[in-house]
Scaffold this active site. Structure first.
Site, PDB file in Angstrom:
ATOM      1  CE  LYS A 173      -3.390  -1.064  -0.594  1.00 28.91           C
ATOM      2  NZ  LYS A 173      -3.729  -1.768  -1.883  1.00 28.91           N
ATOM      3  N   GLY A 201       2.332   2.424  -2.872  1.00 22.36           N
ATOM      4  CA  GLY A 201       2.453   2.940  -4.238  1.00 22.36           C
ATOM      5  C   GLY A 201       3.097   1.937  -5.186  1.00 22.36           C
ATOM      6  CG  HIS A 255       4.334  -6.316  -1.251  1.00 20.77           C
ATOM      7  ND1 HIS A 255       4.469  -5.009  -1.634  1.00 20.77           N
ATOM      8  CD2 HIS A 255       3.129  -6.721  -1.736  1.00 20.77           C
ATOM      9  CE1 HIS A 255       3.398  -4.646  -2.329  1.00 20.77           C
ATOM     10  NE2 HIS A 255       2.583  -5.665  -2.403  1.00 20.77           N
ATOM     11  CB  SER A 274      -3.892   2.602   1.718  1.00 21.08           C
ATOM     12  OG  SER A 274      -4.023   2.002   0.462  1.00 21.08           O
ATOM     13  CG  PHE A 306      -5.670   8.410  -8.904  1.00 16.89           C
ATOM     14  CD1 PHE A 306      -5.229   7.349  -8.125  1.00 16.89           C
ATOM     15  CD2 PHE A 306      -7.002   8.779  -8.820  1.00 16.89           C
ATOM     16  CE1 PHE A 306      -6.102   6.663  -7.277  1.00 16.89           C
ATOM     17  CE2 PHE A 306      -7.876   8.110  -7.971  1.00 16.89           C
ATOM     18  CZ  PHE A 306      -7.423   7.050  -7.201  1.00 16.89           C
ATOM     19  NE  ARG A 326      -8.356   3.999   0.259  1.00 15.58           N
ATOM     20  CZ  ARG A 326      -8.357   5.093   0.997  1.00 15.58           C
ATOM     21  NH1 ARG A 326      -9.480   5.592   1.411  1.00 15.58           N
ATOM     22  NH2 ARG A 326      -7.211   5.686   1.354  1.00 15.58           N
TER      23      ARG A 326
HETATM   24  P1  A3P Z   1      -5.150   4.688  -1.452  1.00 15.92           P
HETATM   25  O1  A3P Z   1      -5.794   3.462  -0.909  1.00 15.92           O
HETATM   26  O2  A3P Z   1      -4.718   5.639  -0.368  1.00 15.92           O
HETATM   27  O3  A3P Z   1      -5.967   5.365  -2.504  1.00 15.92           O
HETATM   28  P2  A3P Z   1      -0.083  -0.429  -3.567  1.00 15.92           P
HETATM   29  O4  A3P Z   1      -0.022  -0.404  -5.055  1.00 15.92           O
HETATM   30  O5  A3P Z   1       1.240  -0.449  -2.892  1.00 15.92           O
HETATM   31  O6  A3P Z   1      -1.020  -1.477  -3.085  1.00 15.92           O
HETATM   32  O7  A3P Z   1      -0.688   0.990  -3.101  1.00 15.92           O
HETATM   33  C1  A3P Z   1      -2.018   1.331  -3.382  1.00 15.92           C
HETATM   34  C2  A3P Z   1      -2.190   2.814  -3.085  1.00 15.92           C
HETATM   35  O8  A3P Z   1      -1.522   3.583  -4.123  1.00 15.92           O
HETATM   36  C3  A3P Z   1      -3.668   3.215  -3.128  1.00 15.92           C
HETATM   37  O9  A3P Z   1      -3.785   4.258  -2.158  1.00 15.92           O
HETATM   38  C4  A3P Z   1      -3.791   3.726  -4.552  1.00 15.92           C
HETATM   39  O10 A3P Z   1      -4.900   4.566  -4.763  1.00 15.92           O
HETATM   40  C5  A3P Z   1      -2.464   4.467  -4.696  1.00 15.92           C
HETATM   41  N1  A3P Z   1      -2.132   4.721  -6.115  1.00 15.92           N
HETATM   42  C6  A3P Z   1      -2.010   3.824  -7.116  1.00 15.92           C
HETATM   43  N2  A3P Z   1      -1.765   4.455  -8.284  1.00 15.92           N
HETATM   44  C7  A3P Z   1      -1.717   5.780  -8.002  1.00 15.92           C
HETATM   45  C8  A3P Z   1      -1.503   6.959  -8.803  1.00 15.92           C
HETATM   46  N3  A3P Z   1      -1.306   6.891 -10.115  1.00 15.92           N
HETATM   47  N4  A3P Z   1      -1.519   8.148  -8.174  1.00 15.92           N
HETATM   48  C9  A3P Z   1      -1.731   8.231  -6.853  1.00 15.92           C
HETATM   49  N5  A3P Z   1      -1.950   7.168  -6.050  1.00 15.92           N
HETATM   50  C10 A3P Z   1      -1.945   5.947  -6.620  1.00 15.92           C
END
Ligand code: A3P
Length: 286
Positions: free
Chosen positions: A44, A46, A99, A129, A220, A248
């Protein structure tokens, strides 16, 4: 195996997606190649964003690859039951996600020239997240209330173990030529500049139009639309993105909408204690 975790060398992993055998193979047998690029994160933080950025850098900003191949095939999580074979089958130069905490990472990395990009994120946003993700990712246990989950997170009683240990462990590699650490918040603040820094680390030269294309296609909104990146292709019995999208909110500081002042202070106490002496100023520390 659903909703049951197993312990591997002191860390919890969800069944089904992970197995002790796959973790053992990832650590001991996986042959890292010098031109491998690893996208490493605590969950979570990024991961899929960086995966998209790296995919786009690899294809000079051309989004075709990102629009036709699911992210889990472009940069497989090599420690998972299915990801190991996928990572091995992909032709070099490979993009690989992980991870794993550093002590469980592929041993052969440490004598290779392969590169690791480690993305960190404000752990309060990671918590929020993860709290939402745990409600849609079937192999994870029900997180209960946010207050209960906060304590579990601070104790490291969650899959992949403690955020503090993960970050401290990987940041021991600071200063190596083949290690690059960047934060989710830096990507948010200056995506273009971050892509330029990533290109410099990877030894890639992208012209202005290609850089613009990376930034546009890794936004996003673009990723949320892209079925190869938004997990809408994953079976709902594993990940139910109809309930909450995987992408999300995609903002920095969402924790302020969820944690009370008391919960935030509880977090801060543990954070100060566990991060003491690391000597790194993260964007959220300011
Ligand atoms: P949120 O749940 O806070 O929205 P991972 O890929 O490590 O599982 O992380 C997921 C998090 O990264 C989620 O956060 C997701 O929305 C965010 N995320 C993925 N792509 C993104 C983007 N292009 N810009 C901003 N946030 C992004």
């Amino acid at each position: 195996m659903f909703k049951e975790y197993f312990q591997y060398k002191g860390i919890s992993f969800p069944g089904l997606i992970y197995s002790p055998r796959a973790l053992e193979a990832a650590h001991n047998d996986f042959q890292v190649l010098d031109d491998d690029v690893f996208n490493v994160t605590y969950q979570k933080s990024g991961t899929v964003w960086m995966l998209e950025i790296l995919s786009l850098i690899r294809s000079d900003g051309d989004p075709s690859w990102c629009r036709t191949v699911p992210n889990w095939d472009r940069a497989p999580w090599f420690e998972t039951v299915l990801g190991l074979g996928r990572a091995q089958r992909n032709p070099p130069p490979r993009l690989i996600s992980s991870h794993l905490p550093v002590q469980l990472f592929a041993k052969s990395f440490f004598s290779s020239k392969a590169k690791v990009i480690y993305t960190v994120r404000n752990p309060k946003d990671v918590l929020v997240s993860l709290y939402h993700f745990a409600q849609i990712f079937r192999p994870y246990k029900d997180p209960g209330s946010l207050d209960q989950f906060l304590d579990k997170f601070l104790e490291g009683d969650v899959p992949f173990g403690s955020w503090f240990d993960h970050v401290r462990g990987w940041l021991q590699l600071r200063g190596r030529d083949n290690f690059f650490c960047i934060s989710y918040e830096e990507l948010q603040q200056d995506l273009r500049g971050s892509v330029e820094r990533l290109c410099a680390f990877l030894g890639r030269r992208l012209g202005p139009a290609a850089l613009d294309a990376v930034v546009a296609n890794a936004s996003f909104a673009a990723m949320r639309r892209n079925r190869m990146s938004n997990f809408s292709l994953s079976p709902a019995f594993i990940l139910d993105v109809r309930r909450t999208p995987f992408l999300r909110k995609g903002i920095a500081g969402d924790w302020k909408n969820h944690l009370t002042a008391e919960q935030s202070a509880r977090f801060d106490r543990v954070y100060r204690e566990r991060m003491a002496g690391l000597g790194v100023a993260f964007p959220w520390d300011a």
